[in-house]
Every structure is written in structure tokens, then in C-alpha cells.
Design an enzyme around this catalytic site. Structure first.
Site, PDB file in Angstrom:
ATOM      1  N   ASN A 169      -6.280   3.430   4.074  1.00  0.00           N
ATOM      2  CA  ASN A 169      -6.985   3.319   5.364  1.00  0.00           C
ATOM      3  C   ASN A 169      -6.092   3.531   6.586  1.00  0.00           C
ATOM      4  O   ASN A 169      -6.562   4.040   7.607  1.00  0.00           O
ATOM      5  CB  ASN A 169      -7.803   2.018   5.445  1.00  0.00           C
ATOM      6  CG  ASN A 169      -6.969   0.772   5.350  1.00  0.00           C
ATOM      7  OD1 ASN A 169      -5.822   0.821   4.906  1.00  0.00           O
ATOM      8  ND2 ASN A 169      -7.526  -0.352   5.743  1.00  0.00           N
ATOM      9  N   LYS A 192       3.919   3.918  -4.163  1.00  0.00           N
ATOM     10  CA  LYS A 192       2.754   4.407  -4.902  1.00  0.00           C
ATOM     11  C   LYS A 192       1.601   4.303  -3.895  1.00  0.00           C
ATOM     12  O   LYS A 192       1.127   3.224  -3.569  1.00  0.00           O
ATOM     13  CB  LYS A 192       2.476   3.544  -6.145  1.00  0.00           C
ATOM     14  CG  LYS A 192       1.243   4.006  -6.943  1.00  0.00           C
ATOM     15  CD  LYS A 192      -0.011   3.267  -6.499  1.00  0.00           C
ATOM     16  CE  LYS A 192      -1.272   3.686  -7.227  1.00  0.00           C
ATOM     17  NZ  LYS A 192      -1.862   4.931  -6.733  1.00  0.00           N
ATOM     18  N   HIS A 193       1.227   5.460  -3.365  1.00  0.00           N
ATOM     19  CA  HIS A 193       0.173   5.465  -2.344  1.00  0.00           C
ATOM     20  C   HIS A 193      -1.190   5.593  -3.026  1.00  0.00           C
ATOM     21  O   HIS A 193      -1.283   5.909  -4.221  1.00  0.00           O
ATOM     22  CB  HIS A 193       0.407   6.630  -1.375  1.00  0.00           C
ATOM     23  CG  HIS A 193       0.074   6.288   0.052  1.00  0.00           C
ATOM     24  ND1 HIS A 193      -0.975   5.470   0.379  1.00  0.00           N
ATOM     25  CD2 HIS A 193       0.634   6.656   1.233  1.00  0.00           C
ATOM     26  CE1 HIS A 193      -1.039   5.346   1.702  1.00  0.00           C
ATOM     27  NE2 HIS A 193      -0.067   6.043   2.239  1.00  0.00           N
ATOM     28  N   SER A 195      -4.619   7.077  -4.321  1.00  0.00           N
ATOM     29  CA  SER A 195      -4.769   8.392  -4.958  1.00  0.00           C
ATOM     30  C   SER A 195      -5.526   9.409  -4.105  1.00  0.00           C
ATOM     31  O   SER A 195      -5.480  10.597  -4.393  1.00  0.00           O
ATOM     32  CB  SER A 195      -5.497   8.237  -6.290  1.00  0.00           C
ATOM     33  OG  SER A 195      -4.697   7.488  -7.164  1.00  0.00           O
ATOM     34  N   GLY A 244      -4.166  -3.952  -0.250  1.00  0.00           N
ATOM     35  CA  GLY A 244      -5.370  -3.405  -0.867  1.00  0.00           C
ATOM     36  C   GLY A 244      -6.329  -4.514  -1.240  1.00  0.00           C
ATOM     37  O   GLY A 244      -6.391  -5.548  -0.566  1.00  0.00           O
ATOM     38  N   SER A 245      -7.062  -4.299  -2.314  1.00  0.00           N
ATOM     39  CA  SER A 245      -8.112  -5.237  -2.723  1.00  0.00           C
ATOM     40  C   SER A 245      -7.535  -6.434  -3.483  1.00  0.00           C
ATOM     41  O   SER A 245      -6.401  -6.389  -3.975  1.00  0.00           O
ATOM     42  CB  SER A 245      -9.097  -4.501  -3.622  1.00  0.00           C
ATOM     43  OG  SER A 245      -8.412  -4.020  -4.758  1.00  0.00           O
ATOM     44  N   GLU A 266      -1.047  -8.146   0.891  1.00  0.00           N
ATOM     45  CA  GLU A 266      -1.868  -8.021   2.102  1.00  0.00           C
ATOM     46  C   GLU A 266      -3.232  -7.528   1.643  1.00  0.00           C
ATOM     47  O   GLU A 266      -3.390  -6.339   1.344  1.00  0.00           O
ATOM     48  CB  GLU A 266      -1.248  -6.995   3.069  1.00  0.00           C
ATOM     49  CG  GLU A 266       0.108  -7.374   3.610  1.00  0.00           C
ATOM     50  CD  GLU A 266       0.041  -8.472   4.653  1.00  0.00           C
ATOM     51  OE1 GLU A 266      -1.054  -8.982   4.944  1.00  0.00           O
ATOM     52  OE2 GLU A 266       1.114  -8.840   5.152  1.00  0.00           O
ATOM     53  N   LEU A 267      -4.199  -8.431   1.567  1.00  0.00           N
ATOM     54  CA  LEU A 267      -5.460  -8.056   0.926  1.00  0.00           C
ATOM     55  C   LEU A 267      -6.609  -7.997   1.937  1.00  0.00           C
ATOM     56  O   LEU A 267      -6.378  -7.777   3.111  1.00  0.00           O
ATOM     57  CB  LEU A 267      -5.729  -9.021  -0.234  1.00  0.00           C
ATOM     58  CG  LEU A 267      -4.533  -9.159  -1.203  1.00  0.00           C
ATOM     59  CD1 LEU A 267      -4.832 -10.150  -2.307  1.00  0.00           C
ATOM     60  CD2 LEU A 267      -4.126  -7.812  -1.800  1.00  0.00           C
ATOM     61  N   CYS A 300      -8.753  -3.923   7.491  1.00  0.00           N
ATOM     62  CA  CYS A 300      -8.752  -5.294   6.973  1.00  0.00           C
ATOM     63  C   CYS A 300      -8.984  -6.284   8.097  1.00  0.00           C
ATOM     64  O   CYS A 300      -9.627  -7.305   7.902  1.00  0.00           O
ATOM     65  CB  CYS A 300      -7.422  -5.574   6.280  1.00  0.00           C
ATOM     66  SG  CYS A 300      -5.993  -5.214   7.290  1.00  0.00           S
TER      67      CYS A 300
HETATM   68  P1  NAP Z   1      -7.410  -0.788  -3.682  1.00  0.00           P
HETATM   69  O1  NAP Z   1      -8.419  -0.121  -4.493  1.00  0.00           O
HETATM   70  O2  NAP Z   1      -6.919  -2.101  -4.109  1.00  0.00           O
HETATM   71  O3  NAP Z   1      -6.211   0.257  -3.519  1.00  0.00           O
HETATM   72  C1  NAP Z   1      -5.041  -0.078  -2.824  1.00  0.00           C
HETATM   73  C2  NAP Z   1      -3.853   0.440  -3.597  1.00  0.00           C
HETATM   74  O4  NAP Z   1      -3.749  -0.280  -4.825  1.00  0.00           O
HETATM   75  C3  NAP Z   1      -3.982   1.920  -4.004  1.00  0.00           C
HETATM   76  O5  NAP Z   1      -2.717   2.498  -3.977  1.00  0.00           O
HETATM   77  C4  NAP Z   1      -4.523   1.822  -5.410  1.00  0.00           C
HETATM   78  O6  NAP Z   1      -4.238   2.978  -6.173  1.00  0.00           O
HETATM   79  C5  NAP Z   1      -3.766   0.626  -5.932  1.00  0.00           C
HETATM   80  N1  NAP Z   1      -4.413  -0.068  -7.034  1.00  0.00           N
HETATM   81  C6  NAP Z   1      -5.726  -0.184  -7.298  1.00  0.00           C
HETATM   82  N2  NAP Z   1      -5.913  -0.949  -8.398  1.00  0.00           N
HETATM   83  C7  NAP Z   1      -4.690  -1.315  -8.843  1.00  0.00           C
HETATM   84  C8  NAP Z   1      -4.220  -2.101  -9.927  1.00  0.00           C
HETATM   85  N3  NAP Z   1      -5.053  -2.660 -10.791  1.00  0.00           N
HETATM   86  N4  NAP Z   1      -2.898  -2.264 -10.067  1.00  0.00           N
HETATM   87  C9  NAP Z   1      -2.042  -1.700  -9.202  1.00  0.00           C
HETATM   88  N5  NAP Z   1      -2.417  -0.934  -8.150  1.00  0.00           N
HETATM   89  C10 NAP Z   1      -3.734  -0.752  -7.968  1.00  0.00           C
HETATM   90  O7  NAP Z   1      -7.860  -1.013  -2.196  1.00  0.00           O
HETATM   91  P2  NAP Z   1      -8.903  -0.182  -1.377  1.00  0.00           P
HETATM   92  O8  NAP Z   1     -10.208  -0.781  -1.665  1.00  0.00           O
HETATM   93  O9  NAP Z   1      -8.728   1.259  -1.526  1.00  0.00           O
HETATM   94  O10 NAP Z   1      -8.369  -0.571   0.091  1.00  0.00           O
HETATM   95  C11 NAP Z   1      -9.057  -1.330   0.922  1.00  0.00           C
HETATM   96  C12 NAP Z   1      -8.693  -2.804   0.817  1.00  0.00           C
HETATM   97  O11 NAP Z   1      -7.395  -2.988   1.347  1.00  0.00           O
HETATM   98  C13 NAP Z   1      -9.614  -3.631   1.657  1.00  0.00           C
HETATM   99  O12 NAP Z   1      -9.960  -4.814   1.003  1.00  0.00           O
HETATM  100  C14 NAP Z   1      -8.772  -3.931   2.867  1.00  0.00           C
HETATM  101  O13 NAP Z   1      -9.172  -5.074   3.586  1.00  0.00           O
HETATM  102  C15 NAP Z   1      -7.418  -4.054   2.270  1.00  0.00           C
HETATM  103  N6  NAP Z   1      -6.377  -3.890   3.297  1.00  0.00           N
HETATM  104  C16 NAP Z   1      -5.630  -4.981   3.642  1.00  0.00           C
HETATM  105  C17 NAP Z   1      -4.677  -4.875   4.632  1.00  0.00           C
HETATM  106  C18 NAP Z   1      -3.853  -6.057   5.049  1.00  0.00           C
HETATM  107  O14 NAP Z   1      -2.860  -5.859   5.739  1.00  0.00           O
HETATM  108  N7  NAP Z   1      -4.193  -7.276   4.671  1.00  0.00           N
HETATM  109  C19 NAP Z   1      -4.478  -3.646   5.262  1.00  0.00           C
HETATM  110  C20 NAP Z   1      -5.260  -2.566   4.879  1.00  0.00           C
HETATM  111  C21 NAP Z   1      -6.196  -2.704   3.887  1.00  0.00           C
HETATM  112  P3  NAP Z   1      -5.381   4.065  -6.469  1.00  0.00           P
HETATM  113  O15 NAP Z   1      -5.784   4.642  -5.174  1.00  0.00           O
HETATM  114  O16 NAP Z   1      -4.701   5.015  -7.365  1.00  0.00           O
HETATM  115  O17 NAP Z   1      -6.495   3.310  -7.131  1.00  0.00           O
END
Ligand code: NAP
Length: 494
Positions: A169, A192-193, A195, A244-245, A266-267, A300
Site C-alpha cells: 500500500n 520480501k515485498h 507480490s 501487513g495483515s 505493524e499490522l 492502516c
Molecule cells: P498481507 O497479505 O499480510 O501482505 C503483507 C506482506 O506479507 C506481503 O509481502 C505478503 O506477501 C506477506 N505475507 C502474506 N502472508 C504471509 C505469510 N503467511 N507469511 C509471511 N509473509 C506473508 O497484507 P495486505 O493485506 O496485503 O496489506 C494490508 C494490511 O497491511 C492491512 O491490514 C493494513 O492495515 C496493514 N498495514 C499496516 C501498516 C502499519 O504500519 N501498521 C502499514 C501498512 C499496512 P505476498 O504479497 O506475496 O502475499
């Protein structure tokens, strides 16, 4: 495949190609690029659905080479002076600024960020590089502590190779806000960014190469998420950070825990934006809309839940609605676009499911509520939900898109209770002129930050992070650079 069919519902259909590859469509949009459903590293323009570029993931042998390079680089890099590291960091800032248009365009094409915001993101990356170039010497200097020793003090030393798993994002900002402090502290980084932003990932690696950072100090791994576990477990990785999530964070932290490695997470967030009756309503509305629409609603720390005092709720709702409906949705490359497409069809589908499910439970739609059916892109219109029942997704889940959730609150006790009822605790924005209310919000909101009469934002000078399901640890500020250092105690006797 069944999982995808279930998620996609009746509007989904699958097409098997002669090659054996599978395409999944939902409401006319291709959900994933051709290829194995679970192994796609590809740039797909969210405005048009066009596949811009696909990438072959790094092989296990490639990963081995890169981890070995990181290890070798660390042994030399940790001995470089802070001055030298600061020169590289400032050069990176200069390059980011001089090519800001090019990098911003890449983000607009790859994940749909409106171009003006994308330029702003690049400038913020330059800022964080310069901030740590300037401040790291202060943050890392020895701290003397009087004890029974002739001299006792704390010294901050780098840990080694840090793995950063980052989301799409803020494809540049998320990486630079990790990399600037981590590299200034003398660590080396492997990224690891997400995908869906591989071009951004590769470009960031090139930026560090172009400014002369030694080989192996910053490397991008093009890997799918199911290969992260093995990388975290590798003895050359000393610690990991993930933005991420919760599912991803929990998975990474479980592996890191098993191998006794530090993590920062940071979720997600579902930040409250609380407006009390003494608030400057017009300013709160203008800021609230900006805070909700940040990054097409996919931030987020976006204001997701608007908790408004009964006394001003009608006026707030009417004025907010009027302004919200004027938001310009369209091509993120156009200067006057305020709302671009969501980054992937999956995000669009998830968001629409949350809206529909909330309405089914009793929520009312004030505007928006369904994607335009005449577009190839992942567009979702500005949407407002009111009368939100406690058992609906809108009450408890994070809405990652341009959907504002309205709640009326009779008093400050209810405001605090509703705000804290979320499983998340990232940021909170409160609007009031009453000092007693300000003190109560600061003390009683369960969140990593409270912003009074302003929107929640990250700033290199201030620590950033959350509590509860929003994660743990801090990025930015003094606290951010201390996450990935060995805080070494030194005691010297007579
Ligand atoms: P996501 O699916 O969790 O993806 C984030 C990163 O984690 C990607 O590089 C993804 O790789 C990787 N990933 C996914 N599943 C994984 C696993 N089981 N093990 C290791 N790595 C894994 O997150 P998203 O839904 O795209 O991103 C949005 C989320 O991020 C939202 O909940 C948002 O609030 C949160 N966020 C938080 C912050 C903060 O600072 N707190 C900032 C920005 C975003 P792939 O793309 O290859 O799946």
C-alpha cells in the site's frame, strides 16, 4: 481452489487454460494472473487490468546466494563509519527526489496510488533517509550510567541481516522507513515485498545500488509468501519485521519465536476519528475525509470509524456526505484524481463483501455501496455506512478501501468504549476543545498514538506502531532505530 470459489461467491468462475493454468474471474475482473494461483509475482495495472510484467521468483539457490552475500556484506558494513553510511543515505534521498516523478508513476501503475500522493510518498522517503543520516549518531552514541563501576555505559550495535516483509500500500515508504534506521545502525537488509509490487521492489534495490551502497547491504528477494518461513528460520537472518495483515504477522512471528528471533509487527488498524461537540466541525470534516481517503482508503492509519457526538451528528453527516460525493474517482495518473482503483481485484471483492454483509445485518448505505460495472479497473466509490450493528463486519473489521463508518455517541464514556471495542489499536484522532476530554482520550484510548485536532500520520521524528492486533514494536523516531540493535551493557571496573 475451493477456498477461492467460496470467497468469490456466485459471481466467480474459473477458466482452465490448455496449458493447465487457471484464471479466476469475479464480476468480469481477473483475480489473479495466468499461472499457478498461489505463485504469482506480477505487476498488474489496477486501473486497466493489464498485466505489465511478470517475474520468475528467485530459486532456492538464488536465495542461498543472497543470504550468503548479506552475511559477507554485514562483516564489512558493520565496520563502516556512521559518516559514510550517512553519505549513502543522503545520496539515496537525493536520487529519490531527483527521480520522484518516475518512482511515483511506477506506484500509480503498479498499485493505483494517485500521482500527487505518490510524489508525496517519495519525498517522505527522502525525508526519512536524511532524518536518520542526521540523527543516527545521536541515537547510537554511548550512554553513560553511574554504577559501582569505574565506567559503565550502554553501546548500540547492529544485529546483522534483518528480513523485512512489506505490503503494497505504501510500496516505497514502508520499505524506506524500515531501511533508513536499520542500515544507519549498521545492519544489512533483505526485502520480501508484496507480490503485486515487484517493480517497486526491484527499483528500491537499484536505488541503493546506484548510490554506491556496498553489494549485499540491501537486497530484494522475489519470493512468494509461503517461502518466508524458511528464510526467517535461516541462521543468517537475525530478526524480522512485517507490515501487513494479522495472519501474515502471526505466521512470521510464530516462526521467529520458534527460532528465538526478534520481530516487529505493524499490522492492521480500524482507527477511530472521534468528534465531540466542542470540535471545529468544518475542519474535522475536511480532515476526516482526507484521513479516510488516504491512499484510496487503503491505509492502516486511515480514519475508518467516525464516532460523532449526538449534538453535532446530523450536521456532520450532512456536510461530510456533500463533500464525500464530490471526490474525483479515476485514472491515478491524472493530476486531479483523488480516488484511484483499489490495488487488486481481491481487495475490491473483500471490501464489497464486507459492505454487503454489513448491510445484510442492518447497516444503512448513505452513498456508494457497489462497484461501477462499466470499468475494467478495481474501482469502488466513496461509500458511507450508518446504523452499524454490533455483529456486522463494519463494527469489528478493518475496511481497506473508501468506506466511512458512522457511529453516533451520546457521551465521552461511550466514545472511549466504542473506540476501544475494536480488536485493533493503531492510531486515534480526537476532536475537542475541552482539556478534560483531551486528557481522558490520551489516557484511556488503547492505541499506539492519539492525535488531537489533527489526523493520524507517520512522521520520521515520532515513534509509530500499535497495540492489540495492530502489532508490537515501533518504527521511526529514536525507538525505531533501537528495535534492531544489540543494546549492549558495558561495565568496566578498576
Ligand atoms: P498481507 O497479505 O499480510 O501482505 C503483507 C506482506 O506479507 C506481503 O509481502 C505478503 O506477501 C506477506 N505475507 C502474506 N502472508 C504471509 C505469510 N503467511 N507469511 C509471511 N509473509 C506473508 O497484507 P495486505 O493485506 O496485503 O496489506 C494490508 C494490511 O497491511 C492491512 O491490514 C493494513 O492495515 C496493514 N498495514 C499496516 C501498516 C502499519 O504500519 N501498521 C502499514 C501498512 C499496512 P505476498 O504479497 O506475496 O502475499
Amino acid at each position: 481452489m475451493e477456498r477461492y470459489r467460496e470467497m468469490a461467491g456466485e459471481n466467480a468462475f474459473f477458466t482452465a487454460l490448455k496449458t493447465g493454468e487457471i484464471l479466476l474471474f469475479w464480476m468480469g475482473k481477473q483475480l489473479l494472473p495466468p499461472g499457478n494461483l498461489f505463485m504469482a509475482i506480477a505487476s498488474i495495472n489496477p486501473t486497466t487490468g493489464e498485466t505489465l510484467q511478470t517475474f520468475t521468483p528467485h530459486s532456492d539457490a538464488d536465495i542461498e546466494d543472497k543470504l550468503a552475500a548479506a552475511q559477507t556484506a554485514f562483516e564489512r558494513y558493520r565496520r563502516t563509519s556512521l559518516d559514510r553510511r550517512a553519505q549513502w543515505m543522503r545520496a539515496a534521498a537525493d536520487l529519490l527526489e531527483s527521480d520522484s516523478g518516475k518512482f511515483a508513476r511506477l506506484m500509480a501503475l503498479e498499485m493505483g496510488k494517485p500521482i500527487q500522493a505518490a510524489v508525496g510518498e517519495i519525498k517522505k522517503c527522502a525525508w526519512v533517509c536524511r532524518y536518520y543520516a542526521d540523527e543516527a549518531p545521536n541515537f547510537l552514541t554511548d550512554v553513560s550510567i553511574d554504577t559501582d563501576a569505574r565506567h559503565s555505559f550502554v553501546r548500540y550495535q547492529p544485529l546483522g541481516a534483518i528480513l523485512a516483509v512489506m505490503p503494497w500500500n505504501f510500496p516505497f515508504w514502508q520499505v524506506f522507513r524500515f531501511a533508513a534506521p536499520a542500515l544507519m545502525a549498521g545492519n544489512v537488509a533483505v526485502l520480501k515485498h508484496a507480490s503485486n509490487v515487484p517493480q517497486c521492489a526491484v527499483t528500491i534495490e537499484k536505488i541503493f545500488q546506484e548510490v554506491g551502497m556496498p553489494a549485499g547491504v540491501f537486497q530484494t528477494l522475489l519470493v512468494e509468501s509461503d517461502r518466508v518461513e524458511k528464510i526467517v528460520a535461516d541462521s543468517r537472518i537475525q530478526a524480522a519485521t512485517l507490515t501487513g495483515s494479522e495472519a501474515a504477522g502471526s505466521s512470521l512471528a510464530a516462526t521467529a519465536g520458534k527460532h528465538i528471533k526478534k520481530t516487529v509487527l505493524e499490522l492492521g488498524g480500524s482507527d477511530p476519528f472521534i468528534i465531540m461537540s466542542s470540535a471545529d466541525l468544518d475542519k474535522a470534516i475536511e480532515t476526516g475525509i482526507q484521513a479516510r481517503m488516504l491512499n484510496n482508503g487503503q491505509s492502516c492509519i486511515a480514519a475508518k470509524r467516525f464516532l460523532v457526538a449526538d449534538a453535532c451528528a446530523d450536521e456532520f453527516q450532512q456536510k461530510f456526505l456533500e463533500k464525500f460525493q464530490t471526490i474525483q474517482m479515476g485514472d491515478p495518473l491524472l493530476e486531479d484524481t483523488q480516488l484511484g482503483p483499489l490495488a487488486t481485484p481481491q481487495i475490491l471483492q473483500d471490501l464489497h463483501w464486507q459492505v454487503r454483509e454489513s448491510v445484510e445485518k442492518g447497516a444503512k448505505i448513505l452513498c456508494g455501496g457497489s462497484p461501477p460495472n462499466d470499468s475494467q479497473g478495481n474501482f469502488y466509490p466513496p461509500t458511507i455506512l450508518t446504523d452499524i450493528p454490533i455483529d456486522s463486519p463494519a463494527y469489528r473489521e478493518e475496511f481497506f478501501g473508501p468506506v466511512a463508518l458512522f457511529f453516533r455517541i451520546p457521551d465521552i464514556d461511550t466514545a472511549i468504549a466504542v473506540a476501544n471495542s475494536s480488536p485493533y489499536g493503531l492510531g486515534a484522532s480526537v476532536w475537542t476543545q475541552e482539556e478534560t476530554e483531551i486528557e481522558r482520550f490520551i489516557n484511556e484510548l488503547s492505541s499506539g498514538s492519539v492525535f488531537v485536532n489533527g489526523m493520524v500520520k507517520s512522521d520520521p521524528r515520532l515513534p509509530f506502531g500499535g497495540v492489540k492486533l495492530s502489532g508490537y514494536g515501533r518504527e521511526l523516531g529514536r525507538e525505531g532505530i533501537w528495535e534492531f540493535v544489540n543494546i549492549k551493557t558495558v561495565w568496566i571496573g578498576e
